[in-house]
Design a protein around this motif. Sequence first.
Motif, PDB file in Angstrom:
ATOM      1  N   GLU A  85       0.831  -1.212   0.000  1.00 58.95           N
ATOM      2  CA  GLU A  85       0.000   0.000   0.000  1.00 58.95           C
ATOM      3  C   GLU A  85       0.862   1.256   0.000  1.00 58.95           C
ATOM      4  O   GLU A  85       0.595   2.215  -0.731  1.00 58.95           O
ATOM      5  N   SER A  86       1.916   1.253   0.833  1.00 55.96           N
ATOM      6  CA  SER A  86       2.789   2.432   0.907  1.00 55.96           C
ATOM      7  C   SER A  86       3.649   2.603  -0.331  1.00 55.96           C
ATOM      8  O   SER A  86       4.222   3.666  -0.552  1.00 55.96           O
ATOM      9  N   GLY A 129       2.413   2.187  -3.405  1.00 59.54           N
ATOM     10  CA  GLY A 129       1.588   2.627  -4.514  1.00 59.54           C
ATOM     11  C   GLY A 129       0.594   1.617  -5.031  1.00 59.54           C
ATOM     12  O   GLY A 129      -0.112   1.885  -6.011  1.00 59.54           O
ATOM     13  N   THR A 136      -2.905  -0.468  -4.908  1.00 62.53           N
ATOM     14  CA  THR A 136      -4.267  -0.211  -4.440  1.00 62.53           C
ATOM     15  C   THR A 136      -5.103  -1.480  -4.559  1.00 62.53           C
ATOM     16  O   THR A 136      -4.973  -2.229  -5.531  1.00 62.53           O
ATOM     17  N   HIS A 137      -5.947  -1.707  -3.585  1.00 63.56           N
ATOM     18  CA  HIS A 137      -6.865  -2.844  -3.621  1.00 63.56           C
ATOM     19  C   HIS A 137      -7.944  -2.573  -4.672  1.00 63.56           C
ATOM     20  O   HIS A 137      -8.610  -1.528  -4.643  1.00 63.56           O
ATOM     21  N   VAL A 138      -8.118  -3.479  -5.584  1.00 61.36           N
ATOM     22  CA  VAL A 138      -9.159  -3.371  -6.603  1.00 61.36           C
ATOM     23  C   VAL A 138      -9.828  -4.735  -6.759  1.00 61.36           C
ATOM     24  O   VAL A 138      -9.319  -5.755  -6.276  1.00 61.36           O
ATOM     25  N   MET A 157      -4.184  -6.575  -5.921  1.00 61.04           N
ATOM     26  CA  MET A 157      -3.805  -5.158  -5.907  1.00 61.04           C
ATOM     27  C   MET A 157      -3.164  -4.791  -7.243  1.00 61.04           C
ATOM     28  O   MET A 157      -2.495  -5.624  -7.867  1.00 61.04           O
ATOM     29  N   TRP A 175      -0.818  -1.603  -9.183  1.00 60.05           N
ATOM     30  CA  TRP A 175       0.077  -0.467  -8.908  1.00 60.05           C
ATOM     31  C   TRP A 175      -0.423   0.756  -9.639  1.00 60.05           C
ATOM     32  O   TRP A 175      -0.693   0.712 -10.854  1.00 60.05           O
ATOM     33  N   GLN A 176      -0.468   1.874  -8.909  1.00 61.09           N
ATOM     34  CA  GLN A 176      -0.951   3.132  -9.480  1.00 61.09           C
ATOM     35  C   GLN A 176       0.182   4.076  -9.884  1.00 61.09           C
ATOM     36  O   GLN A 176      -0.068   5.172 -10.351  1.00 61.09           O
TER      37      GLN A 176
END
Length: 318
Positions: free
Chosen positions: A290-291, A293, A295-297, A313, A315-316
């Motif tokens: 999470e830290s 980048g 995101t749970h999707v 997850m 990566w954004q």
Amino acid sequence: MSSNLQTYGSLMLASRLRRLSDQLYAGVDTSYLAAGVELTSRCFPLLLLLRDNGPTAITALAAQIGQTHPVVVQLGRKLLDAGVVAEMPDAKDERRRLLALSDAGQALLRNMAPLWDDVRAAVDTVFEQGTPQLMASLDRAEARLQAQGFGETIAACRRQRERAAVEIIDYEPQYAADFKRLNIAWLERYFYVEALDDKVLSDPQRSILDDGGQIFLARLDGKIVGTCALIRAGDASIELSKMAVTPECQGLGIARRLIERAFGAFEASGAQLLFLESNSKLAPAIRLYESSGFTHVARPVGEAHYQRADVYMEWQGR
């Protein structure tokens, strides 16, 4: 000719401080005897504390001067025998005894004033008038040691050295056994080895590299202590997988450095999606992702690669 303690610098600081302490104690004791004071200098911290704080229990005295309870009990007996302190019950707890300065003790401390002036002057002479700076430095050192023991400080310095010594390198065939060893150990620690795990780990060349994937390794002192891989999941997608760090080296930031290396490789790959699968019970790992980048999707249509996977997850970006 053999080396003296100065040769070894700060490594022998404790020995030199002990030697210096013994010399200071011996000099003060000699001066006390010459002035007719038969008590040793080691007794006077207790007398000063009793003068300034009033009747005090042995346990509290031991904590204040940083000595063990038996040592302070022994010093207390010497002071009782000399008549400079008296013993009295604690008004709050009759089972506990307090030490208090006697009239003789009060008189002794008043008479010590000129001699202590000489001691202070001698200390300034020995330390070249740098006594205030020395005492301030000692205060700061004692405060740091009270906040964190010296053994813990040594361990922290070791971790810092190891952190700086870790190398992130590209996979080479000679490290195939290490790649499998670390991942199998991680799986057996938290889950179990699935058929797909065994297939990928037993032949990383065919399962990962030949398809355009990459493997990165963390090396410390010549040993492989961490791994991660980028596995092609189609022309536009890449999976971050096979993340493992040996338990002895956790806390050195290895996983984050491996991930950062993987991010760079992903960005250079031309792929559009970087994803990972994990398990919700791996809370520290999830926080790391999470830290970094991720995101749970919602999971795309289709089954997870591994039975253990209940987290998906993507990566954004940085």
